[in-house]
Design a protein around this motif. Structure first.
Motif, short mmCIF file in Angstrom:
data_model
loop_
_atom_site.label_atom_id
_atom_site.label_comp_id
_atom_site.label_asym_id
_atom_site.label_seq_id
_atom_site.Cartn_x
_atom_site.Cartn_y
_atom_site.Cartn_z
N PHE A 95 10.78 -8.58 -4.96
CA PHE A 95 12.22 -8.65 -5.22
C PHE A 95 12.59 -10.07 -5.61
N PHE A 96 13.83 -10.23 -6.05
CA PHE A 96 14.31 -11.57 -6.42
C PHE A 96 15.73 -11.77 -5.91
N ILE A 97 16.08 -13.05 -5.74
CA ILE A 97 17.42 -13.45 -5.33
C ILE A 97 18.01 -14.29 -6.44
N CYS A 98 19.19 -13.92 -6.90
CA CYS A 98 19.82 -14.62 -8.02
C CYS A 98 20.41 -15.97 -7.62
N PHE A 99 20.16 -16.98 -8.44
CA PHE A 99 20.76 -18.29 -8.27
C PHE A 99 22.16 -18.35 -8.87
N ASP A 100 22.42 -17.46 -9.82
CA ASP A 100 23.69 -17.49 -10.55
C ASP A 100 23.97 -16.09 -11.11
N ASN A 101 25.13 -15.94 -11.74
CA ASN A 101 25.47 -14.65 -12.34
C ASN A 101 24.44 -14.29 -13.41
N SER A 102 23.95 -13.06 -13.36
CA SER A 102 22.96 -12.58 -14.34
C SER A 102 23.34 -11.16 -14.74
N SER A 103 24.48 -11.03 -15.36
CA SER A 103 25.04 -9.71 -15.68
C SER A 103 24.17 -8.90 -16.64
N PHE A 104 23.30 -9.59 -17.39
CA PHE A 104 22.43 -8.87 -18.33
C PHE A 104 21.41 -7.98 -17.61
N LEU A 105 21.29 -8.15 -16.29
CA LEU A 105 20.38 -7.31 -15.50
C LEU A 105 21.08 -6.07 -14.92
N ASP A 106 22.40 -6.06 -14.98
CA ASP A 106 23.16 -4.97 -14.37
C ASP A 106 22.75 -3.61 -14.94
N GLY A 107 22.55 -2.65 -14.03
CA GLY A 107 22.22 -1.29 -14.44
C GLY A 107 20.78 -1.11 -14.86
N GLN A 108 19.97 -2.18 -14.78
CA GLN A 108 18.57 -2.09 -15.20
C GLN A 108 17.59 -2.39 -14.06
N TYR A 109 18.12 -2.97 -12.99
CA TYR A 109 17.32 -3.29 -11.81
C TYR A 109 18.11 -2.85 -10.58
N THR A 110 17.39 -2.42 -9.55
CA THR A 110 18.05 -1.88 -8.36
C THR A 110 18.51 -2.99 -7.43
N VAL A 111 19.82 -3.14 -7.32
CA VAL A 111 20.42 -4.09 -6.38
C VAL A 111 20.43 -3.44 -5.00
N ASP B 292 0.82 -1.21 0.00
CA ASP B 292 0.00 0.00 0.00
C ASP B 292 0.86 1.26 0.00
N LEU B 293 2.17 1.09 -0.20
CA LEU B 293 3.10 2.22 -0.28
C LEU B 293 3.33 2.58 -1.74
N PRO B 294 3.72 3.83 -2.03
CA PRO B 294 3.93 4.24 -3.43
C PRO B 294 5.12 3.55 -4.08
N ASP B 295 5.11 3.47 -5.40
CA ASP B 295 6.24 2.90 -6.13
C ASP B 295 7.49 3.74 -5.90
N LEU B 296 8.62 3.12 -6.13
CA LEU B 296 9.91 3.77 -5.88
C LEU B 296 10.58 4.23 -7.17
N LYS B 297 11.29 5.35 -7.07
CA LYS B 297 12.12 5.81 -8.19
C LYS B 297 13.35 4.91 -8.24
N GLU B 298 13.76 4.57 -9.43
CA GLU B 298 14.90 3.65 -9.57
C GLU B 298 16.15 4.19 -8.90
N GLU B 299 16.95 3.24 -8.40
CA GLU B 299 18.25 3.56 -7.83
C GLU B 299 19.28 2.60 -8.41
N PHE B 300 19.34 2.58 -9.75
CA PHE B 300 20.29 1.70 -10.42
C PHE B 300 21.70 2.09 -9.97
N ASN B 301 22.52 1.09 -9.72
CA ASN B 301 23.86 1.34 -9.20
C ASN B 301 24.88 0.42 -9.86
N GLU B 302 26.10 0.48 -9.39
CA GLU B 302 27.17 -0.30 -10.02
C GLU B 302 27.32 -1.71 -9.47
#
Length: 205
Positions: free
Chosen positions: A135-151, A102-112
């Protein structure tokens, strides 16, 4: 001599893990209790301050307790956090994955920060600023998500319990029948020491 060396090599990862968790800031540590054990996550407050505060807020309010892992893809990730439709008490299989809080959506905080095994990152729709509670937890390296989702965090202990989360259907985008749940989610380390009770003073005669 070889036997002792082999034992040391076997124990080294556990010793290193214990040392790492001892250094964690309890205020920026998340513990998720799964069916097989507890998962300890270091929160990256400096890289994603608003997302970390959201995770801590929902956890502290008990919103994540009993929420299922509704989408789990082998070799990729386990997704959870739909507090609206994903709680095991009022689970809606046809709608899970579409809700938030019930809280508002968040502005992205893409990081390194990179998406590697054990990385915790925020799920979102096509809009970069649509992350809310999932949210999700990675089972393995998923570099294609880097810079597009907030870690926002990294598993530092209990990754073997993450690996045991029930997998979803490979033909249905990872949807899970009778999914596993986050039993309890709390802010603070699972190994937080209990305070010893102060000894009672003897009554003066």
């Amino acid at each position: 001599m070889k036997k002792y060396f082999a034992l040391l090599v076997f124990l080294l990862p556990f010793v290193m893990s214990a040392a790492k968790t001892e250094k964690l800031d309890p205020e920026n540590t998340l513990t998720i209790e799964l069916k097989d054990g507890k998962v300890v996550i270091e929160l990256f407050k400096d890289d994603a301050p608003n997302h970390v505060e959201r995770i801590k807020k929902l956890a502290s309010d008990g919103k994540y307790d009993g929420v299922v892992f509704h989408r789990v893809i082998e070799g990729f990730m386990a997704q959870t956090g739909d507090v609206e439709h994903g709680n095991s008490k009022n689970y809606k299989a046809s709608r899970v994955g579409t809700g938030g809080s019930d809280l508002p959506d968040l502005k992205e905080e893409f990081n390194e920060r990179e998406h590697v095994k054990g990385t915790c990152s925020m799920a979102r729709s096509s809009s970069p600023n649509s992350a809310n509670s999932q949210f999700f937890i990675c089972f393995d390296n998923s570099s294609f998500l880097d810079g597009q989702y907030t870690v926002w965090g990294q598993v530092v202990e209990g990754i073997e319990f993450v690996d045991n989360i029930k997998l979803g259907s490979s033909s249905d985008n990872g949807s899970v029948d009778d999914p596993d749940v986050m039993i309890k989610v709390t802010v603070g380390s699972a190994k937080k020491a209990k305070k010893k009770a102060s000894p009672k003073k003897k009554k003066e005669k």
